[in-house]
Write a protein that holds these residues in place. Structure first.
Motif, PDB file in Angstrom:
ATOM      1  N   ARG A  64       0.815  -1.197   0.085  1.00  0.00           N
ATOM      2  CA  ARG A  64       0.151  -0.008  -0.002  1.00  0.00           C
ATOM      3  C   ARG A  64       0.958   1.214   0.039  1.00  0.00           C
ATOM      4  NH1 ARG A  64      -2.783   0.583   5.990  1.00  0.00           N
ATOM      5  NH2 ARG A  64      -0.704   1.107   7.061  1.00  0.00           N
ATOM      6  N   ILE A  65       0.407   2.338  -0.225  1.00  0.00           N
ATOM      7  CA  ILE A  65       0.930   3.693  -0.200  1.00  0.00           C
ATOM      8  C   ILE A  65       1.331   4.033   1.167  1.00  0.00           C
ATOM      9  CG2 ILE A  65       0.936   5.945  -0.876  1.00  0.00           C
ATOM     10  CD1 ILE A  65       1.181   4.213  -3.397  1.00  0.00           C
ATOM     11  N   LYS A  66       2.596   4.387   1.403  1.00  0.00           N
ATOM     12  CA  LYS A  66       2.956   4.665   2.688  1.00  0.00           C
ATOM     13  C   LYS A  66       2.902   6.101   2.625  1.00  0.00           C
ATOM     14  CE  LYS A  66       6.717   4.835   6.004  1.00  0.00           C
ATOM     15  NZ  LYS A  66       8.019   4.111   6.498  1.00  0.00           N
ATOM     16  N   ASP A  67       3.282   6.718   1.642  1.00  0.00           N
ATOM     17  CA  ASP A  67       3.250   8.410   1.793  1.00  0.00           C
ATOM     18  C   ASP A  67       3.589   9.039   0.296  1.00  0.00           C
ATOM     19  OD1 ASP A  67       3.451  10.839   3.169  1.00  0.00           O
ATOM     20  OD2 ASP A  67       5.486  10.823   3.354  1.00  0.00           O
ATOM     21  N   VAL A  68       2.914  10.074   0.038  1.00  0.00           N
ATOM     22  CA  VAL A  68       3.109  10.931  -1.145  1.00  0.00           C
ATOM     23  C   VAL A  68       3.773  12.266  -0.226  1.00  0.00           C
ATOM     24  CG1 VAL A  68       2.189  12.365  -2.858  1.00  0.00           C
ATOM     25  CG2 VAL A  68       1.188   9.845  -2.299  1.00  0.00           C
ATOM     26  N   ALA A  69       5.051  12.307  -0.645  1.00  0.00           N
ATOM     27  CA  ALA A  69       5.829  13.414  -0.017  1.00  0.00           C
ATOM     28  C   ALA A  69       6.524  14.313  -1.092  1.00  0.00           C
ATOM     29  CB  ALA A  69       6.919  12.871   0.867  1.00  0.00           C
ATOM     30  N   GLN A  70       6.723  15.654  -0.603  1.00  0.00           N
ATOM     31  CA  GLN A  70       7.392  16.452  -1.581  1.00  0.00           C
ATOM     32  C   GLN A  70       8.872  16.105  -1.639  1.00  0.00           C
ATOM     33  OE1 GLN A  70       6.367  20.281  -0.381  1.00  0.00           O
ATOM     34  NE2 GLN A  70       4.593  20.333  -1.448  1.00  0.00           N
ATOM     35  N   ASP A  71       9.447  15.944  -2.792  1.00  0.00           N
ATOM     36  CA  ASP A  71      10.973  15.981  -3.056  1.00  0.00           C
ATOM     37  C   ASP A  71      11.452  17.118  -2.614  1.00  0.00           C
ATOM     38  OD1 ASP A  71      13.388  15.480  -4.094  1.00  0.00           O
ATOM     39  OD2 ASP A  71      12.910  15.004  -6.057  1.00  0.00           O
ATOM     40  N   ARG A  72      12.539  16.962  -1.623  1.00  0.00           N
ATOM     41  CA  ARG A  72      13.247  18.172  -1.067  1.00  0.00           C
ATOM     42  C   ARG A  72      14.407  18.552  -2.021  1.00  0.00           C
ATOM     43  NH1 ARG A  72       9.378  20.868   0.933  1.00  0.00           N
ATOM     44  NH2 ARG A  72      10.967  22.023   1.934  1.00  0.00           N
ATOM     45  N   SER A  73      14.829  17.855  -3.217  1.00  0.00           N
ATOM     46  CA  SER A  73      15.805  18.558  -3.949  1.00  0.00           C
ATOM     47  C   SER A  73      15.929  19.825  -4.409  1.00  0.00           C
ATOM     48  CB  SER A  73      16.084  17.421  -5.079  1.00  0.00           C
ATOM     49  OG  SER A  73      14.892  17.404  -6.126  1.00  0.00           O
ATOM     50  N   PRO A  74      16.987  20.377  -4.695  1.00  0.00           N
ATOM     51  CA  PRO A  74      16.770  21.857  -4.887  1.00  0.00           C
ATOM     52  C   PRO A  74      16.171  22.112  -6.229  1.00  0.00           C
ATOM     53  CG  PRO A  74      18.963  20.921  -5.199  1.00  0.00           C
ATOM     54  CD  PRO A  74      18.091  19.935  -4.565  1.00  0.00           C
ATOM     55  N   PHE A  75      15.575  23.489  -6.220  1.00  0.00           N
ATOM     56  CA  PHE A  75      14.928  23.917  -7.654  1.00  0.00           C
ATOM     57  C   PHE A  75      16.077  24.301  -8.624  1.00  0.00           C
ATOM     58  CE2 PHE A  75      11.785  25.300  -4.470  1.00  0.00           C
ATOM     59  CZ  PHE A  75      10.664  24.337  -4.864  1.00  0.00           C
ATOM     60  N   GLY A  76      15.531  24.033  -9.658  1.00  0.00           N
ATOM     61  CA  GLY A  76      16.439  24.598 -10.903  1.00  0.00           C
ATOM     62  C   GLY A  76      16.474  25.992 -11.003  1.00  0.00           C
ATOM     63  N   ARG A  77      17.293  26.645 -11.838  1.00  0.00           N
ATOM     64  CA  ARG A  77      17.269  28.243 -12.082  1.00  0.00           C
ATOM     65  C   ARG A  77      17.517  28.538 -13.532  1.00  0.00           C
ATOM     66  NH1 ARG A  77      20.107  32.092  -8.199  1.00  0.00           N
ATOM     67  NH2 ARG A  77      21.444  32.178 -10.082  1.00  0.00           N
ATOM     68  N   GLU A  78      16.783  29.323 -14.082  1.00  0.00           N
ATOM     69  CA  GLU A  78      16.741  29.620 -15.396  1.00  0.00           C
ATOM     70  C   GLU A  78      16.913  31.045 -15.417  1.00  0.00           C
ATOM     71  OE1 GLU A  78      13.475  28.970 -18.539  1.00  0.00           O
ATOM     72  OE2 GLU A  78      14.243  27.054 -17.725  1.00  0.00           O
ATOM     73  N   TYR A  79      17.806  31.698 -16.556  1.00  0.00           N
ATOM     74  CA  TYR A  79      17.850  33.142 -16.711  1.00  0.00           C
ATOM     75  C   TYR A  79      16.674  33.618 -17.554  1.00  0.00           C
ATOM     76  CZ  TYR A  79      20.112  37.510 -17.399  1.00  0.00           C
ATOM     77  OH  TYR A  79      20.332  39.033 -17.748  1.00  0.00           O
ATOM     78  N   ARG A  80      15.662  34.283 -16.859  1.00  0.00           N
ATOM     79  CA  ARG A  80      14.606  34.921 -17.466  1.00  0.00           C
ATOM     80  C   ARG A  80      14.528  36.409 -16.894  1.00  0.00           C
ATOM     81  NH1 ARG A  80       9.513  30.729 -17.741  1.00  0.00           N
ATOM     82  NH2 ARG A  80      10.801  29.005 -18.438  1.00  0.00           N
TER      83      ARG A  80
END
Length: 135
Positions: A64-80
């Motif tokens: 069964r599903i134990k957890d749906v969690a947010q991935d804590r890896s860093p966000f990307g960056r884009e020059y805009r």
């Protein structure tokens, strides 16, 4: 009968993989969802973890599903520099969703779902064979 237990186990696997597919689809749909202001975070990837649980009524282990969690890896960056969410240096934080990883996970979830479906089909065929012998 053990075949009925097999059906329950495979159905639990299908349900869990269906949830995983839904989460993966959400990640893919939001892969380009960035914030509207520099203070907001963009979409954060979600991950699914499974666990093995004893079904006391049937006396079998099921997934069964134990957890749906947010991935804590860093966000990307884009020059805009013209974007409303750009920081003082002109960079916008982008979601931490990698479409290639999501597609690979989706293929794995699909194959697991199909394997559980094959177990149900085989069990059903065996049950039908048993019933035809008893008639």
């Amino acid at each position: 009968m053990d075949l009925s237990k097999t059906l329950h186990i495979a159905a639990a696997g299908m349900k869990s993989q269906g949830t995983r597919l839904r989460v993966l689809a959400e990640n893919m749909a939001n892969a380009d969802s960035i914030a509207q202001t520099p203070d907001e975070d963009p979409y954060r990837r979600k991950t699914v973890t499974f666990e093995n649980v004893m079904n006391d009524e049937l006396g079998v282990n099921q997934v069964r599903i134990k957890d749906v969690a947010q991935d804590r890896s860093p966000f990307g960056r884009e020059y805009r520099p013209g974007h409303p969410a750009a920081d003082q240096d002109g960079y916008v934080r982008t979601p931490n969703v990698n479409s290639l990883i999501e597609m690979a996970d989706m293929r794995e979830a699909q194959r697991s779902y199909e394997a559980n479906l094959k177990v149900i089909e085989a069990s059903r065929s065996m049950l039908q064979g048993t019933i035809s012998i008893l008639q």
